[in-house]
Design an enzyme around this catalytic site. Structure first.
Site, PDB file in Angstrom:
ATOM      1  N   HIS A  14      43.059  36.570  30.211  1.00  0.00           N
ATOM      2  CA  HIS A  14      42.661  37.928  30.637  1.00  0.00           C
ATOM      3  C   HIS A  14      42.665  38.890  29.461  1.00  0.00           C
ATOM      4  CE1 HIS A  14      41.809  41.084  33.487  1.00  0.00           C
ATOM      5  NE2 HIS A  14      42.780  41.825  32.978  1.00  0.00           N
ATOM      6  N   HIS A  16      40.555  42.573  27.753  1.00  0.00           N
ATOM      7  CA  HIS A  16      39.520  43.607  27.630  1.00  0.00           C
ATOM      8  C   HIS A  16      39.516  43.953  26.141  1.00  0.00           C
ATOM      9  CE1 HIS A  16      40.029  44.077  31.990  1.00  0.00           C
ATOM     10  NE2 HIS A  16      41.308  44.264  31.780  1.00  0.00           N
ATOM     11  N   GLN A  19      39.966  47.537  24.531  1.00  0.00           N
ATOM     12  CA  GLN A  19      41.179  48.334  24.745  1.00  0.00           C
ATOM     13  C   GLN A  19      42.132  48.291  23.545  1.00  0.00           C
ATOM     14  OE1 GLN A  19      42.951  47.637  28.605  1.00  0.00           O
ATOM     15  NE2 GLN A  19      41.043  48.074  29.678  1.00  0.00           N
ATOM     16  N   ARG A  41      44.873  55.273  32.343  1.00  0.00           N
ATOM     17  CA  ARG A  41      43.502  54.898  32.693  1.00  0.00           C
ATOM     18  C   ARG A  41      42.517  55.983  32.269  1.00  0.00           C
ATOM     19  NH1 ARG A  41      40.707  53.853  38.542  1.00  0.00           N
ATOM     20  NH2 ARG A  41      41.106  56.082  38.657  1.00  0.00           N
ATOM     21  N   TYR A  80      33.663  44.973  31.751  1.00  0.00           N
ATOM     22  CA  TYR A  80      33.121  45.926  32.740  1.00  0.00           C
ATOM     23  C   TYR A  80      32.425  47.138  32.131  1.00  0.00           C
ATOM     24  CZ  TYR A  80      37.717  48.130  31.992  1.00  0.00           C
ATOM     25  OH  TYR A  80      38.837  48.687  31.431  1.00  0.00           O
ATOM     26  N   HIS A 169      36.071  43.761  39.865  1.00  0.00           N
ATOM     27  CA  HIS A 169      37.105  44.472  39.110  1.00  0.00           C
ATOM     28  C   HIS A 169      38.417  44.525  39.881  1.00  0.00           C
ATOM     29  CE1 HIS A 169      39.540  47.797  37.634  1.00  0.00           C
ATOM     30  NE2 HIS A 169      39.048  47.480  36.458  1.00  0.00           N
ATOM     31  N   HIS A 196      41.446  41.769  39.472  1.00  0.00           N
ATOM     32  CA  HIS A 196      42.753  42.420  39.327  1.00  0.00           C
ATOM     33  C   HIS A 196      43.314  42.678  40.726  1.00  0.00           C
ATOM     34  CE1 HIS A 196      40.906  44.481  35.570  1.00  0.00           C
ATOM     35  NE2 HIS A 196      41.972  43.881  35.085  1.00  0.00           N
ATOM     36  N   HIS A 233      47.580  39.892  37.476  1.00  0.00           N
ATOM     37  CA  HIS A 233      48.813  40.676  37.699  1.00  0.00           C
ATOM     38  C   HIS A 233      49.658  40.106  38.845  1.00  0.00           C
ATOM     39  CE1 HIS A 233      47.420  43.320  34.643  1.00  0.00           C
ATOM     40  NE2 HIS A 233      46.421  43.801  35.351  1.00  0.00           N
ATOM     41  N   ASP A 284      45.277  41.117  27.898  1.00  0.00           N
ATOM     42  CA  ASP A 284      44.873  42.289  28.679  1.00  0.00           C
ATOM     43  C   ASP A 284      44.527  43.507  27.819  1.00  0.00           C
ATOM     44  OD1 ASP A 284      44.371  43.971  30.782  1.00  0.00           O
ATOM     45  OD2 ASP A 284      46.325  43.810  31.721  1.00  0.00           O
TER      46      ASP A 284
HETATM   47 ZN   LIG Z   1      42.890  43.875  33.068  1.00  0.00          ZN
END
Ligand SMILES: [Zn+2]
Length: 378
Positions: A14, A16, A19, A41, A80, A169, A196, A233, A284
């Site tokens: 997992h 992204h 980030q 977020r 995404y 998502h 998620h 998660h 993540d």
């Molecule tokens: Zn994530």
């Protein structure tokens, strides 16, 4: 005495990639309000909003290079950031996904793109429309989304080291009807599917208000759970949630360094173990890119949970190998040749120096770090 040992590379189930750009800046906490997952977020939306394809490429390449050097052998990229900031598709509707995949190719890590469906900003009696920072994540309907995934698969079929799964998502970002459609598509096309769920209490409360059940119960009702499915998660779960995951053969992907950083809570690992739910790990948010640290966090949390020294490691024996095998299966690479997925670890590195070679599997998940990986052989 040998200086090096060859061990399996870890699967990063997992990620992204973009980030990584939040490191440091997301830690500027405000004295004026409570900082939590939701304020984080907002910062993440701002970063996502600022990225054009070249900026995305540069960030992703850096992230993937760090992963390859840290001991990850493949990455499942939960993607995404699809469209232009106002939500208009790029001329090629998959430009951003292709950009991320090209970055992985250059960085030398195998990638499984998991394009994630997104449609709304949750539910409060009716669908809440996306806020400004979310528009570029969104597709108007699930058919449009899936046709984009079709195009991406066609493109990826001619690229070495790139394959494609599919994702929703979260149960807050898509309505229930999308979950069923995405699960059907994944079964028909024999693709893995990710979502998620159960990261934050608010997400559970909203799902309860909208559907009268937990996100995992909704995923089960929608046909989303199953051997091809992974739930990312899975922190705040009831006994029934765990039983549903176990009965359907669903994998849990835990991201301990991110979950700790975001104040999410922690995985009830021993409950999953008792029900034989497979556990994998992911980097993540990239606050740390170190598979040894993810494994060690999981192990340490399981000991804290039990207030004993016997946790996951004592129960499964070779935790490093098990987390990796579950991770490759989670991202659809279980059948690919394993020879390419090994790393050499430096037994003379301070983290490992002096250990009995027979204890290496114990040391990898209790005292090693990405520094032990010989990145010259990657
Ligand atoms: Zn994530």
């Amino acid at each position: 005495m040998p200086t090096w040992a060859t061990v399996p590379a870890m699967a990063n189930a997992h990620s992204h990639a973009f980030q990584r750009g939040l490191r440091g800046r997301a830690e500027r906490l405000s004295p004026d309000h409570t900082d939590d997952f939701w304020t984080w977020r907002t910062e993440m939306f701002k970063l996502a909003d600022s990225l054009d394809p070249p900026a995305m490429y540069a960030l992703a390449r850096e992230t993937f290079k760090e992963m390859a050097e840290a001991g990850y052998g493949a990455v499942g990229e939960f993607h995404y950031v699809h469209h232009q900031p106002d939500g208009t598709p790029y001329e090629d509707r998959n430009e951003m996904a292709m950009t991320v995949a090209e970055a992985a190719i250059v960085a030398g890590i195998e990638i499984v793109l998991l394009p994630a469906a997104y449609h709304r900003n949750g539910w409060d009696g009716e669908d809440r429309p996306p806020v400004a920072g979310q528009r570029r994540f969104c597709d108007p309907d699930v058919e449009t989304f899936l046709s984009r995934v079709d195009e991406l698969r066609t493109w990826a079929s001619s690229r070495d080291g790139v394959s494609v799964g599919v994702a929703a998502h979260s149960v807050r970002a898509v309505p229930a009807s999308w979950l069923g459609a995405i699960a059907d598509y994944s079964e028909r096309q024999r693709l893995v599917r990710h979502v998620h769920a159960h990261e934050q209490q608010r997400e559970l409360a909203e799902c309860q208000a909208e559907y009268g059940c937990s996100p995992i119960e909704l995923l089960e009702r929608s046909g989303f759970l199953g051997p091809a499915a992974s739930v990312i998660h899975g922190i705040h779960v009831s006994d029934r949630d765990v039983e549903l995951l176990a009965r359907t053969g669903t994998t849990i992907v835990s991201c301990p360094t991110t979950e700790g950083n975001l104040g999410d809570g922690y995985l009830p690992a021993m409950a999953y173990l008792a029900h034989e739910v497979p556990i994998a790990v992911g980097s993540d948010s990239q606050v740390r890119i170190d598979p040894f640290e993810e494994a060690r966090e999981l192990e340490t949390l399981s000991r804290r949970e039990r207030q004993l020294r016997s946790g996951l490691l004592a129960a499964v024996g070779d935790l490093w190998q098990v987390l990796g095998a579950n991770g490759y299966r989670s991202i659809g690479l279980a059948d690919a040749p394993a020879a390419a997925r090994t790393i050499d670890v430096d037994l003379d590195h301070p983290d490992l120096r002096g250990i009995d070679p027979d204890d290496l599997r114990l040391a990898l998940v209790t005292c090693a770090s990405a520094g032990v990986v010989n990145s010259a052989t990657r």
